[in-house]
Design an enzyme around this catalytic site. Structure first.
Site, PDB file in Angstrom:
ATOM      1  N   LYS A 170      -9.223  -2.727   0.246  1.00 22.40           N
ATOM      2  CA  LYS A 170      -9.436  -3.035   1.641  1.00 22.40           C
ATOM      3  C   LYS A 170      -8.698  -1.550   2.461  1.00 22.40           C
ATOM      4  O   LYS A 170      -7.628  -1.436   2.570  1.00 22.40           O
ATOM      5  CB  LYS A 170      -8.548  -4.112   2.310  1.00 22.40           C
ATOM      6  CG  LYS A 170      -9.066  -4.772   3.554  1.00 22.40           C
ATOM      7  CD  LYS A 170      -9.217  -3.776   4.684  1.00 22.40           C
ATOM      8  CE  LYS A 170      -7.735  -3.595   5.473  1.00 22.40           C
ATOM      9  NZ  LYS A 170      -7.883  -2.640   6.485  1.00 22.40           N
ATOM     10  N   GLU A 245       4.935  -0.507  -1.016  1.00 23.52           N
ATOM     11  CA  GLU A 245       5.141   0.783  -0.685  1.00 23.52           C
ATOM     12  C   GLU A 245       5.292   0.934   1.052  1.00 23.52           C
ATOM     13  O   GLU A 245       4.172   1.076   1.482  1.00 23.52           O
ATOM     14  CB  GLU A 245       4.569   2.079  -1.298  1.00 23.52           C
ATOM     15  CG  GLU A 245       5.424   3.366  -0.952  1.00 23.52           C
ATOM     16  CD  GLU A 245       4.792   4.494  -1.482  1.00 23.52           C
ATOM     17  OE1 GLU A 245       3.604   4.536  -1.888  1.00 23.52           O
ATOM     18  OE2 GLU A 245       5.049   5.637  -1.146  1.00 23.52           O
ATOM     19  N   CYS A 279       4.764   8.609   4.519  1.00 32.62           N
ATOM     20  CA  CYS A 279       5.989   7.759   4.339  1.00 32.62           C
ATOM     21  C   CYS A 279       7.194   8.673   3.868  1.00 32.62           C
ATOM     22  O   CYS A 279       8.181   8.010   4.112  1.00 32.62           O
ATOM     23  CB  CYS A 279       5.469   6.658   3.385  1.00 32.62           C
ATOM     24  SG  CYS A 279       5.004   7.295   2.011  1.00 32.62           S
ATOM     25  N   GLU A 374      11.005   4.061  12.095  1.00 30.84           N
ATOM     26  CA  GLU A 374      10.116   5.047  11.549  1.00 30.84           C
ATOM     27  C   GLU A 374       9.254   5.734  12.675  1.00 30.84           C
ATOM     28  O   GLU A 374       8.414   4.915  13.431  1.00 30.84           O
ATOM     29  CB  GLU A 374       9.248   4.494  10.344  1.00 30.84           C
ATOM     30  CG  GLU A 374       8.209   5.522   9.771  1.00 30.84           C
ATOM     31  CD  GLU A 374       7.294   4.800   8.559  1.00 30.84           C
ATOM     32  OE1 GLU A 374       6.842   3.791   8.814  1.00 30.84           O
ATOM     33  OE2 GLU A 374       7.614   5.542   7.472  1.00 30.84           O
TER      34      GLU A 374
HETATM   35  P1  NAI Z   1      -0.260  -1.179   8.873  1.00 37.89           P
HETATM   36  O1  NAI Z   1       0.690  -1.624   7.797  1.00 37.89           O
HETATM   37  O2  NAI Z   1      -0.728  -2.058   9.964  1.00 37.89           O
HETATM   38  O3  NAI Z   1      -1.580  -0.933   8.183  1.00 37.89           O
HETATM   39  C1  NAI Z   1      -1.680  -0.493   7.008  1.00 37.89           C
HETATM   40  C2  NAI Z   1      -3.024  -1.226   6.272  1.00 37.89           C
HETATM   41  O4  NAI Z   1      -2.623  -2.562   6.252  1.00 37.89           O
HETATM   42  C3  NAI Z   1      -4.082  -0.936   6.686  1.00 37.89           C
HETATM   43  O5  NAI Z   1      -5.317  -0.785   5.966  1.00 37.89           O
HETATM   44  C4  NAI Z   1      -4.340  -2.125   7.639  1.00 37.89           C
HETATM   45  O6  NAI Z   1      -5.531  -2.672   8.075  1.00 37.89           O
HETATM   46  C5  NAI Z   1      -3.704  -3.129   6.809  1.00 37.89           C
HETATM   47  N1  NAI Z   1      -3.129  -4.369   7.629  1.00 37.89           N
HETATM   48  C6  NAI Z   1      -2.633  -4.396   9.050  1.00 37.89           C
HETATM   49  N2  NAI Z   1      -2.263  -5.825   9.184  1.00 37.89           N
HETATM   50  C7  NAI Z   1      -2.640  -6.493   8.109  1.00 37.89           C
HETATM   51  C8  NAI Z   1      -2.557  -8.100   7.829  1.00 37.89           C
HETATM   52  N3  NAI Z   1      -1.992  -8.855   8.675  1.00 37.89           N
HETATM   53  N4  NAI Z   1      -2.984  -8.403   6.686  1.00 37.89           N
HETATM   54  C9  NAI Z   1      -3.474  -7.370   5.671  1.00 37.89           C
HETATM   55  N5  NAI Z   1      -3.499  -6.080   5.843  1.00 37.89           N
HETATM   56  C10 NAI Z   1      -3.423  -5.692   7.073  1.00 37.89           C
HETATM   57  O7  NAI Z   1       0.189   0.047   9.668  1.00 37.89           O
HETATM   58  P2  NAI Z   1      -0.369   0.859  10.954  1.00 37.89           P
HETATM   59  O8  NAI Z   1      -0.634  -0.105  11.870  1.00 37.89           O
HETATM   60  O9  NAI Z   1      -1.530   1.809  10.551  1.00 37.89           O
HETATM   61  O10 NAI Z   1       0.921   2.012  11.295  1.00 37.89           O
HETATM   62  C11 NAI Z   1       1.910   1.304  11.835  1.00 37.89           C
HETATM   63  C12 NAI Z   1       3.223   2.031  11.353  1.00 37.89           C
HETATM   64  O11 NAI Z   1       3.331   1.664   9.929  1.00 37.89           O
HETATM   65  C13 NAI Z   1       3.165   3.660  11.463  1.00 37.89           C
HETATM   66  O12 NAI Z   1       3.439   3.884  12.932  1.00 37.89           O
HETATM   67  C14 NAI Z   1       4.130   3.824  10.644  1.00 37.89           C
HETATM   68  O13 NAI Z   1       5.345   3.950  10.896  1.00 37.89           O
HETATM   69  C15 NAI Z   1       3.787   2.625   9.183  1.00 37.89           C
HETATM   70  N6  NAI Z   1       3.004   3.161   8.123  1.00 37.89           N
HETATM   71  C16 NAI Z   1       3.648   3.665   7.182  1.00 37.89           C
HETATM   72  C17 NAI Z   1       2.761   3.985   5.842  1.00 37.89           C
HETATM   73  C18 NAI Z   1       3.571   4.530   4.519  1.00 37.89           C
HETATM   74  O14 NAI Z   1       2.808   5.422   4.122  1.00 37.89           O
HETATM   75  N7  NAI Z   1       4.508   4.106   4.361  1.00 37.89           N
HETATM   76  C19 NAI Z   1       1.091   4.326   6.137  1.00 37.89           C
HETATM   77  C20 NAI Z   1       0.930   3.842   7.242  1.00 37.89           C
HETATM   78  C21 NAI Z   1       1.597   3.354   8.386  1.00 37.89           C
END
Ligand code: NAI
Ligand code: MG
Length: 478
Positions: A170, A245, A279, A374
């Protein structure tokens, strides 16, 4: 979407439209997949796994398919890089380098695939003999973020495949293009239908059903700590394996004896690479008080020289923030920092400010949200220390533990800090430099498990033990 070896809209009429954050024009759209799409994809992955077409294939043949996929990505590198740059807002030169990294990851995993092996226990006495084998965990669901769409996918998928698993991916709803292109490449490389399936859609609609699915054996999730908790809740249903992660609040520690010029360049890179949307981006500069003022000045000067702008220009070093709402969130932290901004602090560049100037902040209180949460933008706060113990205490003053960077000319300071700072990945006198050989992941609330390296394959296997009697078993009842 790509399900059971075919591109399909999965019967879903609604589409997700992506505009380039750097240009404001539509660059892609995908079906808004939902639970039905996930169910079809998981069923396809389960059938493929059970058939053994991939999971029982000779490792040399698995490796050949993965090498061919690597070659096909390389042959189409320009196209992959362009799609990645347009969908994420990252500079084209950076996207090209990332695609090179992707090719390297697939080649590495193809080779490492052939190292999977078990152990024998020849020390259990005259009659008992032990064996372990590693078997693929089964169907893996992988949820991928938008910041490094194909790199993060390639730190996982080739390792999942090397282990012999099948997968449902996904990708992030904003950046699904290169995952779909990769599916095409894998089909051309000879991967059996159903082995890799891609379901596009939002987190709640397409991600959540994957987390909750009882026929998924493992979830590999990369993204926010908030959603990471939902992964664990979903895993509780059928006791799934998980790899997480998550977020970071990563320290960059500069001791007084560091090569300050080199450290300042590394700090600028660490906070600005991918506009700080990594990250592992450094977000807290922890610097010895004796060099704090000159180091801060040096870093501020470097930050002002960075080229922000059109992501398709090869000169650009910082591209667009990936989404308006995310930019507002970053600017909220900056505007409410209640501290001194010594560089940047404003929106920048074309497109009514979808870009942010690299921002350096001094004097922020340690309890302020900008120092604890973050931010995920090109923003760093500065904190001075006097003793080694204080440096470590400051570095560890966070619920996260993803990465840390240490600069000193003294090997024992470096190694002590390597041991004492809580983080899964540490850089010493360099930054964000690594290869597919070295494991990655986080401690504390930054995650569980390790990806990449040989460990990255083992993570997707299950160990099965056999205890074998070679003689006559001693009777219980005579
Ligand atoms: P997110 O964690 O919501 O999204 C990452 C992935 O998870 C996307 O594919 C999204 O569609 C999916 N996702 C979201 N809600 C879900 C659910 N309930 N069940 C299953 N999958 C789900 O992160 P988002 O909203 O893009 O960014 C929010 C914050 O998260 C950012 O500001 C940043 O601080 C952090 N982040 C950290 C990352 C890293 O590499 N550690 C990468 C992206 C975001
Ligand atoms: Mg989210």
């Amino acid at each position: 979407m790509f399900i059971d070896g075919r591109f399909t809209d999965g019967g879903v009429a609604e589409r997700i439209v992506r505009k380039s954050p750097a240009h404001g024009v539509e660059v892609a759209s995908w079906p808004a997949g939902d639970e039905r799409s996930v169910n079809k994809a998981v069923a396809a992955a389960r059938r493929a796994f059970a058939s053994g077409a991939w999971s029982r294939l000779h490792c040399a043949q698995r490796a050949a398919v993965m090498r061919k996929a690597a070659d096909l990505v390389e042959a189409n590198l320009e196209k992959f890089a362009l799609v990645e740059a347009l969908e994420t807002g990252k500079p084209i030169m950076q996207a090209r380098a990332e695609m090179g990294g992707v090719v390297n990851l697939w080649h590495y995993a193809a080779g490492a695939c052939r190292t999977i092996r078990g152990e024998s226990y020849n020390n259990l006495g005259e009659n008992l003999f032990g064996l372990t084998i590693r078997q693929p965990v089964g169907v893996v669901g992988a949820i991928i973020p938008w910041n490094f769409p194909l790199i993060v996918l390639s730190e996982r998928l080739p390792f999942i495949l090397a282990a012999g698993c099948t997968a449902v991916i996904k990708p992030a709803e904003q950046t699904s293009g290169t995952a779909l292109m990769l599916a095409e490449v894998l089909a051309k490389a000879g991967l059996p239908a159903g082995t890799v399936n891609i379901v596009t859609g939002t987190g709640p609609d397409a991600g959540q059903p994957l987390l909750d699915h009882r026929d998924v054996d493992m979830i590999s999730f990369t993204g926010s700590t908030e959603v990471g908790r939902k992964v664990l809740a979903g895993a509780a249903r059928n006791i799934k394996h998980v790899g997480l992660e998550l977020g970071g609040k990563n320290p960059f520690v500069v001791f007084a004896d560091a090569d300050l010029k080199a450290a300042a360049d590394a700090a600028a890179f660490s906070m600005c690479f991918n506009a700080g949307q990594c990250c592992v981006s450094a977000s807290r500069l922890i610097v010895h008080k004796s060099v704090e003022a000159p180091f801060t000045r040096m870093l501020a000067k470097l930050l002002r020289s960075i080229k922000i702008g059109d992501t398709l220009s090869p000169k650009t070093q910082i591209g667009a923030i990936f989404e308006r709402a995310h930019m507002d969130k970053i600017m909220g932290y900056v505007n409410n920092a209640d501290a001194k901004i010594v560089a940047g602090g404003k929106r920048a560049g074309p497109r009514r400010g979808m870009f942010i100037e690299p921002t350096l902040i001094t004097g922020a209180k340690r309890a302020a949200p900008i120092c604890r949460e973050e931010v995920f933008g090109p923003v760093m706060t500065v904190h001075g220390f006097s003793t080694y113990e204080q440096a470590v205490r400051l570095a560890n003053d966070t619920r996260y533990g993803l990465s840390a960077t240490i600069w000193s000319r003294d090997a024992s300071s470096c190694l002590r800090a390597y041991r004492d700072i809580d983080a899964g990945r540490i850089w010493i006198n360099t930054v964000m430099e690594d290869g597919p050989e070295t494991p990655l992941g986080g401690c504390k609330e930054s995650g569980v498990g390790r990806e990449a390296g040989v460990m990255g394959i083992e993570a997707y296997t299950e160990v099965k033990t056999a205890n074998i009697n070679l003689g006559e078993r001693e009777r219980w009842l005579g």
